[in-house]
Each structure stands twice: as structure tokens, then as C-alpha cells.
Design a protein around this motif. Sequence first.
Motif, PDB file in Angstrom:
ATOM      1  N   VAL A 123      -5.117   2.815   2.633  1.00 46.57           N
ATOM      2  CA  VAL A 123      -4.541   2.424   3.922  1.00 46.57           C
ATOM      3  C   VAL A 123      -5.438   1.389   4.597  1.00 46.57           C
ATOM      4  CG1 VAL A 123      -3.911   3.246   6.225  1.00 46.57           C
ATOM      5  CG2 VAL A 123      -3.266   4.572   4.208  1.00 46.57           C
ATOM      6  N   ALA A 124      -6.751   1.591   4.533  1.00 44.99           N
ATOM      7  CA  ALA A 124      -7.681   0.630   5.133  1.00 44.99           C
ATOM      8  C   ALA A 124      -7.597  -0.727   4.443  1.00 44.99           C
ATOM      9  CB  ALA A 124      -9.104   1.171   5.064  1.00 44.99           C
ATOM     10  N   CYS A 156      -2.371  -1.402   7.285  1.00 50.34           N
ATOM     11  CA  CYS A 156      -1.366  -0.390   7.577  1.00 50.34           C
ATOM     12  C   CYS A 156      -0.351  -0.396   6.443  1.00 50.34           C
ATOM     13  CB  CYS A 156      -0.674  -0.657   8.901  1.00 50.34           C
ATOM     14  SG  CYS A 156       0.336  -2.136   8.876  1.00 50.34           S
ATOM     15  N   LEU A 157       0.401   0.667   6.338  1.00 50.13           N
ATOM     16  CA  LEU A 157       1.475   0.713   5.343  1.00 50.13           C
ATOM     17  C   LEU A 157       2.789   0.588   6.098  1.00 50.13           C
ATOM     18  CD1 LEU A 157       0.361   3.559   2.925  1.00 50.13           C
ATOM     19  CD2 LEU A 157       0.322   1.104   2.529  1.00 50.13           C
ATOM     20  N   SER A 214       3.634   2.281  -2.234  1.00 52.00           N
ATOM     21  CA  SER A 214       2.477   1.455  -1.902  1.00 52.00           C
ATOM     22  C   SER A 214       1.174   2.154  -2.288  1.00 52.00           C
ATOM     23  CB  SER A 214       2.452   1.138  -0.410  1.00 52.00           C
ATOM     24  OG  SER A 214       3.558   0.366  -0.052  1.00 52.00           O
ATOM     25  N   LEU A 215       1.094   3.437  -2.026  1.00 49.73           N
ATOM     26  CA  LEU A 215      -0.120   4.176  -2.364  1.00 49.73           C
ATOM     27  C   LEU A 215      -0.244   4.406  -3.863  1.00 49.73           C
ATOM     28  CD1 LEU A 215      -0.148   6.629   0.629  1.00 49.73           C
ATOM     29  CD2 LEU A 215      -1.789   4.802   0.164  1.00 49.73           C
ATOM     30  N   PHE A 216       0.855   4.690  -4.550  1.00 47.97           N
ATOM     31  CA  PHE A 216       0.796   4.871  -6.003  1.00 47.97           C
ATOM     32  C   PHE A 216       0.319   3.595  -6.691  1.00 47.97           C
ATOM     33  CE2 PHE A 216       4.328   8.291  -5.710  1.00 47.97           C
ATOM     34  CZ  PHE A 216       3.391   9.256  -5.377  1.00 47.97           C
ATOM     35  N   THR A 273      -0.124  15.287  -2.033  1.00 48.11           N
ATOM     36  CA  THR A 273      -1.366  14.759  -1.468  1.00 48.11           C
ATOM     37  C   THR A 273      -1.068  13.621  -0.506  1.00 48.11           C
ATOM     38  OG1 THR A 273      -2.537  15.369  -3.490  1.00 48.11           O
ATOM     39  CG2 THR A 273      -3.625  13.784  -2.040  1.00 48.11           C
ATOM     40  N   VAL A 274      -0.144  12.735  -0.892  1.00 43.59           N
ATOM     41  CA  VAL A 274       0.234  11.622  -0.014  1.00 43.59           C
ATOM     42  C   VAL A 274       0.880  12.156   1.260  1.00 43.59           C
ATOM     43  CG1 VAL A 274       1.732   9.613   0.222  1.00 43.59           C
ATOM     44  CG2 VAL A 274       0.443   9.960  -1.894  1.00 43.59           C
ATOM     45  N   ALA A 275       1.796  13.105   1.123  1.00 46.99           N
ATOM     46  CA  ALA A 275       2.469  13.669   2.296  1.00 46.99           C
ATOM     47  C   ALA A 275       1.460  14.293   3.255  1.00 46.99           C
ATOM     48  CB  ALA A 275       3.506  14.693   1.866  1.00 46.99           C
ATOM     49  N   ARG A 276       0.499  15.045   2.714  1.00 48.30           N
ATOM     50  CA  ARG A 276      -0.511  15.680   3.557  1.00 48.30           C
ATOM     51  C   ARG A 276      -1.351  14.614   4.279  1.00 48.30           C
ATOM     52  NH1 ARG A 276      -2.247  18.777   0.060  1.00 48.30           N
ATOM     53  NH2 ARG A 276      -3.927  17.487  -0.772  1.00 48.30           N
ATOM     54  N   ALA A 277      -1.763  13.579   3.544  1.00 44.27           N
ATOM     55  CA  ALA A 277      -2.606  12.541   4.150  1.00 44.27           C
ATOM     56  C   ALA A 277      -1.853  11.758   5.225  1.00 44.27           C
ATOM     57  CB  ALA A 277      -3.105  11.585   3.076  1.00 44.27           C
ATOM     58  N   LEU A 278      -0.593  11.462   4.971  1.00 41.20           N
ATOM     59  CA  LEU A 278       0.164  10.652   5.925  1.00 41.20           C
ATOM     60  C   LEU A 278       0.686  11.442   7.120  1.00 41.20           C
ATOM     61  CD1 LEU A 278       2.240   8.359   3.548  1.00 41.20           C
ATOM     62  CD2 LEU A 278       0.182   7.780   4.839  1.00 41.20           C
ATOM     63  N   TYR A 279       1.150  12.651   6.873  1.00 37.70           N
ATOM     64  CA  TYR A 279       1.855  13.359   7.931  1.00 37.70           C
ATOM     65  C   TYR A 279       1.072  14.501   8.570  1.00 37.70           C
ATOM     66  CZ  TYR A 279       5.482  10.542   5.933  1.00 37.70           C
ATOM     67  OH  TYR A 279       6.201   9.459   5.462  1.00 37.70           O
TER      68      TYR A 279
END
Length: 103
Positions: A64-65, A69-70, A81-83, A93-99
Amino acid sequence: MIRRSRRSIGTGVSVGCGSMVTMSTRTPAPAPVRHVDDRERRARLARRHALGGAHRVPTIADAVAATVCLHATEPATPYLSLFARLDDVDRPTVARALYEERS
């Protein structure tokens, strides 16, 4: 609002109605700029955005840095984008990090 017109009265001098006379200085010609071709521009973007090969990053926060921003116009976009930027990541893992962690 009243707009004031400006008119030139000589090289480097301009006068506006009801304003002071200003003198402008000429700036020197800019130095030649190095040409960046498409190949170099793409390589720079890949490195800056953590895309591909050796430029990938280890965490979601780093990804993200790297992109500031995504942007997402649909729900799948941040995942894709993250994959593209991480080696070992899964959807939970993505859901936890983002939300939850709000990376």
C-alpha cells in the motif's frame, strides 16, 4: 468582482489599471533535460510500485505504501493490486489488513 486589465508598456514592464508598475526579470534558459525512454520509465514505475520480480514487497502495508493508495472501483481491484505486489498472500489476510487493520 472587478477584473483589472493588464497591458504591456515595454519589455519586462506591465501595468494594470490602478496597480503599481512591475518589472519582470527574464529567467535563464533551462538546462537540457535528459530523455527518459519508455523502457526506463516502465522500469522505474515497476520498482516504485513494487511490481514484478525483485521489486516485490513482503507485507500488505509495504504494498500500500508503494502505491500511496489502492484505488478500487469494484471490490476485486484492491485484491488484484495486492496479489500483483506480494508473493505469499491470501484473501483472508488481505481482507483483515484492509478492513480490520485499515492498512
